[in-house]
Design a protein around this motif. Sequence first.
Motif, PDB file in Angstrom:
ATOM      1  N   ALA A 143       0.980  -1.470  -0.100  1.00 35.34           N
ATOM      2  CA  ALA A 143      -0.274  -0.026  -0.168  1.00 35.34           C
ATOM      3  C   ALA A 143       0.909   1.284   0.224  1.00 35.34           C
ATOM      4  CB  ALA A 143      -0.933  -0.261   0.961  1.00 35.34           C
ATOM      5  N   GLY A 144       0.133   2.467  -0.454  1.00 36.70           N
ATOM      6  CA  GLY A 144       1.217   3.430  -0.474  1.00 36.70           C
ATOM      7  C   GLY A 144       2.091   4.010   0.513  1.00 36.70           C
ATOM      8  N   ALA A 145       3.367   4.310   0.467  1.00 36.81           N
ATOM      9  CA  ALA A 145       4.047   4.356   1.543  1.00 36.81           C
ATOM     10  C   ALA A 145       3.957   5.905   1.922  1.00 36.81           C
ATOM     11  CB  ALA A 145       5.515   4.375   0.980  1.00 36.81           C
ATOM     12  N   GLY A 146       3.374   6.727   1.016  1.00 33.30           N
ATOM     13  CA  GLY A 146       3.565   8.109   1.443  1.00 33.30           C
ATOM     14  C   GLY A 146       4.672   8.894   0.957  1.00 33.30           C
ATOM     15  N   PRO A 147       4.581  10.358   0.720  1.00 34.51           N
ATOM     16  CA  PRO A 147       5.545  11.138   0.066  1.00 34.51           C
ATOM     17  C   PRO A 147       6.764  11.264   0.782  1.00 34.51           C
ATOM     18  CG  PRO A 147       3.978  12.658   1.155  1.00 34.51           C
ATOM     19  CD  PRO A 147       3.613  11.203   1.320  1.00 34.51           C
ATOM     20  N   ASP A 148       6.917  10.847   2.271  1.00 34.69           N
ATOM     21  CA  ASP A 148       8.157  11.272   2.964  1.00 34.69           C
ATOM     22  C   ASP A 148       8.994  10.307   3.415  1.00 34.69           C
ATOM     23  OD1 ASP A 148       7.265  14.063   3.174  1.00 34.69           O
ATOM     24  OD2 ASP A 148       6.009  13.393   4.547  1.00 34.69           O
ATOM     25  N   TRP A 149       8.594   8.913   2.838  1.00 37.40           N
ATOM     26  CA  TRP A 149       9.422   7.727   3.271  1.00 37.40           C
ATOM     27  C   TRP A 149      10.469   7.374   2.311  1.00 37.40           C
ATOM     28  CZ3 TRP A 149       9.624   2.834   0.989  1.00 37.40           C
ATOM     29  CH2 TRP A 149      10.108   1.913   1.624  1.00 37.40           C
ATOM     30  N   ARG A 150      11.584   6.914   2.771  1.00 41.42           N
ATOM     31  CA  ARG A 150      12.867   6.546   1.935  1.00 41.42           C
ATOM     32  C   ARG A 150      13.238   5.366   2.558  1.00 41.42           C
ATOM     33  NH1 ARG A 150      10.400  10.176   0.000  1.00 41.42           N
ATOM     34  NH2 ARG A 150      11.478  12.178  -1.011  1.00 41.42           N
ATOM     35  N   TYR A 151      13.962   4.460   1.654  1.00 36.36           N
ATOM     36  CA  TYR A 151      14.488   3.043   1.846  1.00 36.36           C
ATOM     37  C   TYR A 151      15.847   3.018   1.228  1.00 36.36           C
ATOM     38  CZ  TYR A 151      15.528  -1.718   2.565  1.00 36.36           C
ATOM     39  OH  TYR A 151      16.120  -3.017   2.923  1.00 36.36           O
ATOM     40  N   ARG A 152      17.044   2.995   2.046  1.00 40.02           N
ATOM     41  CA  ARG A 152      18.246   2.795   1.579  1.00 40.02           C
ATOM     42  C   ARG A 152      18.557   1.148   1.539  1.00 40.02           C
ATOM     43  NH1 ARG A 152      22.601   6.033   0.675  1.00 40.02           N
ATOM     44  NH2 ARG A 152      21.452   7.561   1.878  1.00 40.02           N
ATOM     45  N   ASP A 153      18.596   0.794  -0.010  1.00 37.79           N
ATOM     46  CA  ASP A 153      19.144  -0.758   0.075  1.00 37.79           C
ATOM     47  C   ASP A 153      20.332  -1.010   0.255  1.00 37.79           C
ATOM     48  OD1 ASP A 153      19.170  -3.320  -0.978  1.00 37.79           O
ATOM     49  OD2 ASP A 153      19.478  -2.624  -3.239  1.00 37.79           O
ATOM     50  N   PRO A 154      20.508  -1.830   1.436  1.00 37.91           N
ATOM     51  CA  PRO A 154      21.989  -2.056   1.882  1.00 37.91           C
ATOM     52  C   PRO A 154      22.825  -2.712   0.860  1.00 37.91           C
ATOM     53  CG  PRO A 154      20.078  -3.768   2.795  1.00 37.91           C
ATOM     54  CD  PRO A 154      19.509  -2.373   1.861  1.00 37.91           C
ATOM     55  N   LEU A 214       6.301   6.137   7.700  1.00 39.74           N
ATOM     56  CA  LEU A 214       5.633   5.128   6.470  1.00 39.74           C
ATOM     57  C   LEU A 214       4.138   5.016   6.886  1.00 39.74           C
ATOM     58  CD1 LEU A 214       6.082   2.969   4.325  1.00 39.74           C
ATOM     59  CD2 LEU A 214       5.968   1.238   6.038  1.00 39.74           C
ATOM     60  N   VAL A 215       3.385   5.402   5.953  1.00 42.40           N
ATOM     61  CA  VAL A 215       2.025   5.414   6.165  1.00 42.40           C
ATOM     62  C   VAL A 215       1.511   4.057   6.496  1.00 42.40           C
ATOM     63  CG1 VAL A 215      -0.296   5.924   4.886  1.00 42.40           C
ATOM     64  CG2 VAL A 215       1.685   7.625   4.641  1.00 42.40           C
ATOM     65  N   GLY A 216       0.427   3.725   7.410  1.00 43.71           N
ATOM     66  CA  GLY A 216      -0.187   2.699   7.416  1.00 43.71           C
ATOM     67  C   GLY A 216       0.529   1.563   8.150  1.00 43.71           C
ATOM     68  N   LEU A 217       1.343   1.863   9.047  1.00 44.38           N
ATOM     69  CA  LEU A 217       2.438   0.919   9.702  1.00 44.38           C
ATOM     70  C   LEU A 217       1.703  -0.151  10.081  1.00 44.38           C
ATOM     71  CD1 LEU A 217       5.505   0.218   9.688  1.00 44.38           C
ATOM     72  CD2 LEU A 217       5.557   1.578  12.042  1.00 44.38           C
ATOM     73  N   GLU A 218       0.653   0.082  11.051  1.00 45.92           N
ATOM     74  CA  GLU A 218      -0.076  -0.734  11.921  1.00 45.92           C
ATOM     75  C   GLU A 218      -0.945  -1.647  10.857  1.00 45.92           C
ATOM     76  OE1 GLU A 218      -0.299  -1.732  15.083  1.00 45.92           O
ATOM     77  OE2 GLU A 218       1.117  -0.193  15.853  1.00 45.92           O
ATOM     78  N   HIS A 362      -9.073  12.534   0.747  1.00 46.53           N
ATOM     79  CA  HIS A 362     -10.503  11.916   0.760  1.00 46.53           C
ATOM     80  C   HIS A 362     -10.146  10.659   1.340  1.00 46.53           C
ATOM     81  CE1 HIS A 362     -12.296  14.860  -2.068  1.00 46.53           C
ATOM     82  NE2 HIS A 362     -11.247  15.000  -2.285  1.00 46.53           N
ATOM     83  N   ALA A 363     -11.169  10.038   1.835  1.00 44.70           N
ATOM     84  CA  ALA A 363     -11.328   8.978   2.462  1.00 44.70           C
ATOM     85  C   ALA A 363     -11.598   7.645   1.300  1.00 44.70           C
ATOM     86  CB  ALA A 363     -12.316   8.660   3.591  1.00 44.70           C
ATOM     87  N   SER A 428      -5.160  13.496  -2.992  1.00 42.64           N
ATOM     88  CA  SER A 428      -4.773  12.721  -1.692  1.00 42.64           C
ATOM     89  C   SER A 428      -5.973  11.548  -1.211  1.00 42.64           C
ATOM     90  CB  SER A 428      -4.082  13.539  -0.665  1.00 42.64           C
ATOM     91  OG  SER A 428      -3.817  12.952   0.381  1.00 42.64           O
ATOM     92  N   ILE A 429      -5.365  10.548  -0.993  1.00 47.78           N
ATOM     93  CA  ILE A 429      -6.413   9.670  -0.418  1.00 47.78           C
ATOM     94  C   ILE A 429      -5.894   8.985   1.050  1.00 47.78           C
ATOM     95  CG2 ILE A 429      -7.526   7.350  -0.835  1.00 47.78           C
ATOM     96  CD1 ILE A 429      -7.508   7.752  -4.079  1.00 47.78           C
ATOM     97  N   ILE A 430      -6.600   8.934   1.933  1.00 46.80           N
ATOM     98  CA  ILE A 430      -6.349   8.561   3.154  1.00 46.80           C
ATOM     99  C   ILE A 430      -6.166   7.180   3.066  1.00 46.80           C
ATOM    100  CG2 ILE A 430      -6.976   8.870   5.628  1.00 46.80           C
ATOM    101  CD1 ILE A 430      -8.358  11.103   4.986  1.00 46.80           C
ATOM    102  N   SER A 431      -4.777   6.641   3.426  1.00 50.79           N
ATOM    103  CA  SER A 431      -5.033   4.976   3.422  1.00 50.79           C
ATOM    104  C   SER A 431      -4.541   4.482   5.004  1.00 50.79           C
ATOM    105  CB  SER A 431      -3.637   4.902   2.493  1.00 50.79           C
ATOM    106  OG  SER A 431      -3.266   3.487   2.594  1.00 50.79           O
ATOM    107  N   ASP A 432      -5.092   3.340   5.109  1.00 54.08           N
ATOM    108  CA  ASP A 432      -4.731   2.618   6.310  1.00 54.08           C
ATOM    109  C   ASP A 432      -3.691   1.498   5.822  1.00 54.08           C
ATOM    110  OD1 ASP A 432      -6.201   0.828   5.052  1.00 54.08           O
ATOM    111  OD2 ASP A 432      -7.567   0.495   6.474  1.00 54.08           O
ATOM    112  N   GLY A 433      -3.072   1.481   4.743  1.00 54.78           N
ATOM    113  CA  GLY A 433      -2.241   0.533   4.321  1.00 54.78           C
ATOM    114  C   GLY A 433      -2.797  -0.709   3.764  1.00 54.78           C
TER     115      GLY A 433
END
Length: 436
Positions: A143-154, A214-218, A362-363, A428-433
Amino acid sequence: MTMYPEEDRGGMDRRGAGEEMRPGGGWLSPVPEGHPASALLCAEAVRTHCAAVTEHVDSGASELFTWHPDRVHAIADYVASTIRQRYPDLQVPYHSRWRHFESGGVDRWQVLCERAGLSGPEHREERARIGIDLVIPSVLLDAGAGPDWRYRDPASDLVLTRSEGLGVASFVLFARGGFSAAPGDPLRADAERLQRIDADSIAHAFQVAQHNPLVGLEGRAGLLRRLGEVMEATPALFGRPARLGNLFDYLKAHAVNDRLDASFLLRTLLVGLGPVWPGRIVIEGVSLGDCWRHPAAPGGLVPFHKLTQWLTYSLLEPLEDAGLTVTGLDALTGLPEYRNGGLLFDFELMVPRDASFAAEPHAVEEPVIVEWRALTVTGLDLVADGVRQALGLAEADFPLARVLEGGTWAAGRRIAAKRRPGGAPPFSIISDGTVF
């Protein structure tokens, strides 16, 4: 739905995917033929219910959107040019999670198989099981990560975002044994382990921090736990002890001359994994998952099954690697999410009547979002036809799974990058993941 006889093949119960079985011994939710939920658990229902909503909008009766099919030609040309840029030879792979595992030009799956000694035709069925072990949790985490999340591939030191980052993060988690309950055997996904995954586990694996949310972690962690519970209660698909990769043996047993229909594959996933999704709309005890209300749809309901169809597309490659041919791919629909749907919105195939629509989030259950998603499904079919005409290709040679990859998803990202800083979706759509 095919019914099957008593247990065989390593303790896997060969009961039909529509038969009721109780927790601890099989299906969590009964969906027999004739159950009122049954007709909504297929791609045909997605297409026909979305078509009804589109007809409603096209007639001018909608208070939410207007419909402009004269824009299809321009969209198809834009998508065709995107395909030619990305795949000059027109050899387009399927739209699937596997493309994200290749982010940065690194074939992580090939490297993993080589290191594990799984290359070569003699290992193709176990490769398929491991591929299924990998891709199902990865799709549920997509599900969408949100605009601010980043991941550094080790491994590569690449910094990835959005779906690519989620894909690689889940791949690394899997390769390190994050879904395995078997010491010394990391490349598997077991119910026992999945049921113990919590938000902290996901946060650590996905490098989540206060500055890297990260959006929708839970929601993501909850999906994986429910996946483990459903697996354990469904030996018909996942065996005992429950492992996701055992799904391959179930599907192989139901292939005819090594051919498996896409509709059967999707139906199996919709019924078998249905209890994984949070309870939303429920009909006589059966949760409909990604299905929402709209007054213009038959029965007032519009099914989309976006993540389950995405999962179906993502199972094609491990199944084909193992020697199965999946037929009838265009029975599946386009995926109504913010890249495909954003493309059509940006090209004004559908235009909101409220000029301030894009100004507020929006929901997912709002009628305006349900209507936009329904229009997206219909619009993608129209665009796919136009793309094939532009490229001079037949539907059999260029199924929707390739149009999406080549394709509408990439074109949606391309037009978004031109129109908005950072390539954000048009709204924008509000996401719970658990949906996008």
